[in-house]
Design an enzyme around this catalytic site. Sequence first.
Site, short mmCIF file in Angstrom:
data_model
loop_
_atom_site.label_atom_id
_atom_site.label_comp_id
_atom_site.label_asym_id
_atom_site.label_seq_id
_atom_site.Cartn_x
_atom_site.Cartn_y
_atom_site.Cartn_z
N HIS A 22 -53.06 -23.28 33.04
CA HIS A 22 -52.02 -22.60 32.28
C HIS A 22 -52.12 -22.99 30.80
CE1 HIS A 22 -47.70 -22.59 30.79
NE2 HIS A 22 -48.09 -21.33 30.81
N ASP A 30 -67.12 -9.37 20.97
CA ASP A 30 -68.11 -8.31 20.80
C ASP A 30 -69.50 -8.90 20.54
OD1 ASP A 30 -68.30 -8.89 18.00
OD2 ASP A 30 -66.85 -7.34 17.49
N ASP A 64 -49.93 -15.42 29.86
CA ASP A 64 -48.87 -16.42 29.70
C ASP A 64 -47.56 -15.74 29.30
OD1 ASP A 64 -47.37 -18.71 29.23
OD2 ASP A 64 -48.98 -19.72 28.15
N MET A 74 -58.58 -9.83 16.31
CA MET A 74 -58.99 -10.20 14.96
C MET A 74 -58.60 -9.09 13.99
SD MET A 74 -62.83 -10.90 13.41
CE MET A 74 -63.21 -12.24 14.53
N TYR A 113 -61.50 -17.35 14.43
CA TYR A 113 -62.64 -18.23 14.74
C TYR A 113 -62.15 -19.62 15.12
CZ TYR A 113 -65.94 -14.86 12.61
OH TYR A 113 -66.70 -13.77 12.30
N TYR A 131 -64.75 -5.39 15.59
CA TYR A 131 -63.44 -5.99 15.89
C TYR A 131 -63.09 -5.89 17.36
CZ TYR A 131 -63.15 -6.28 10.87
OH TYR A 131 -63.41 -6.57 9.55
N ASN A 133 -62.81 -7.96 19.68
CA ASN A 133 -62.61 -9.36 20.07
C ASN A 133 -61.15 -9.57 20.44
OD1 ASN A 133 -65.31 -10.23 19.05
ND2 ASN A 133 -64.40 -9.63 17.10
#
Length: 143
Positions: A22, A30, A64, A74, A113, A131, A133
């Site tokens: 958890h 990508d 969560d 991003m 990052y 993008y 990601n």
Amino acid sequence: MLRNIPALLSPELLYALRAMGHGDDIVIADANFPAHRNGRQVIRLDGVSATDVLAAVLQLMPLDTFVSEPALTMQVVGDGAAVPEVVGEFQRIVNEVADHPARLGSLERFAFYQQAREAFVIVQTGEQRLYGNIILKKGVIKP
């Protein structure tokens, strides 16, 4: 082979999903993402889109519910308010597949990052769209 598990999820990725606890993060990245520089553990799924991986992961892993933004993308460099097509598709998948749909949050490129460096695992896909990601925070499976 196993039943009811998306075939694109490799044995290594299934192991990582099961080993995560958890609050642990998984990055679905990508093809351009600097995964090996930013990740302690990298699993490659070349030739598979980030959206397909997201849909498969969310079939097995809860998001969560103890945080306001369990899924982060991003931001576009120079235009943090822009919403690339792939991010719109991420939101659609979260709405349709996640057990607890949530509004996607976003992070500036270097903040993304930094958070990726702390992730349990980075899954590098063959996603060609820029993008593509997303970071997911694993939730709790209640009894």
